[in-house]
Scaffold this active site. Sequence first.
Site, PDB file in Angstrom:
ATOM      1  CB  CYS A  31      -0.959  -0.072   1.184  1.00 22.15           C
ATOM      2  SG  CYS A  31      -2.112   1.290   1.359  1.00 22.15           S
ATOM      3  CG  ASP A  76      -6.243  -0.903  -6.027  1.00 23.40           C
ATOM      4  OD1 ASP A  76      -6.923   0.038  -5.574  1.00 23.40           O
ATOM      5  OD2 ASP A  76      -5.107  -1.195  -5.603  1.00 23.40           O
ATOM      6  CG  HIS A  82      -5.646  -0.872  -2.237  1.00 24.23           C
ATOM      7  ND1 HIS A  82      -4.596  -0.508  -3.054  1.00 24.23           N
ATOM      8  CD2 HIS A  82      -5.293  -0.494  -0.980  1.00 24.23           C
ATOM      9  CE1 HIS A  82      -3.656   0.075  -2.331  1.00 24.23           C
ATOM     10  NE2 HIS A  82      -4.053   0.082  -1.071  1.00 24.23           N
TER      11      HIS A  82
END
Length: 284
Positions: free
Chosen positions: A159, A216, A248
């Site tokens: 991330c 995502d 995600h």
Amino acid sequence: MSDNASFPRRAFLAGAGTLGFALAARPIAASAIHTDSQALRAGRAVIDTGGSPMPGYFARPAEGDGPWPLVIVIQEIFGVHEHIQDLCRRLAKRGYLAVAPELYFRHGNPAQAPDIDSLLRDIVSQVPDQEVLNDLDATWRWAGENGADLNRAAVTGFCWGGRQSWLYAAHNTKLKATVAWYGKLEGPATANMPKQPLDIAGQLRVPVLGLYGGKDQSIPPASVEKMKSALNAAGNHSQIVVYPDAGHGFNADYRPSYRARDAEDGWLRMLDWFALHGAPAQGR
């Protein structure tokens, strides 16, 4: 690719509890993985930055004096909470010295932020990229002084840390390999973030494997395609793998975004990428 038997032994916790997880990351999903510390040395690292000492978490095999191949683990948005520490233990089970520096430490405690909006506004947005690069260099030095083999060194990040992994691969050419999990690839330049991974694709000398989800919503497919094109134009050995049905955070086993099959495949690809490019696990 390796077979699934090489994925770390895990326990899926019923209800999982919340001890050690950031407040903003809760509630914790029942799929959360816990990796024990048996046969490991694991705990707090204190990293000399040349100013304030930076805390971190490390794990390595308990037996032997090293040197161990190194993986620097770059935290996700929630900091070095239980999930990131667990990833360090999984890597240590494979024979790595894994260390995750707390890269927000000058700006606040992400574990105590009550929600994601507060975390982004009050802490994450305050952290300059150059500060992160400097602190990762300090982590590199700490690792070299604590039993890591810097000739077999890699980085992985998730991330927020996925984006930083791309940037650090351009910064530290002594790395053998990098794996970036769903890190942002493009965006406007700011004082704290003057460049994005797309901007430095042509500068990469360290091979990067990017792992992304086709669904995502924060990193659209067009952004991933731009990065693929930039990497191809640069002629380096970096690659991007897209999991079509993943969103995600598909490796975040403590969250609803987790996709076990894609996460396990990504983990094995990561280990193979490290081995292929000169940072294999002990005994591999």
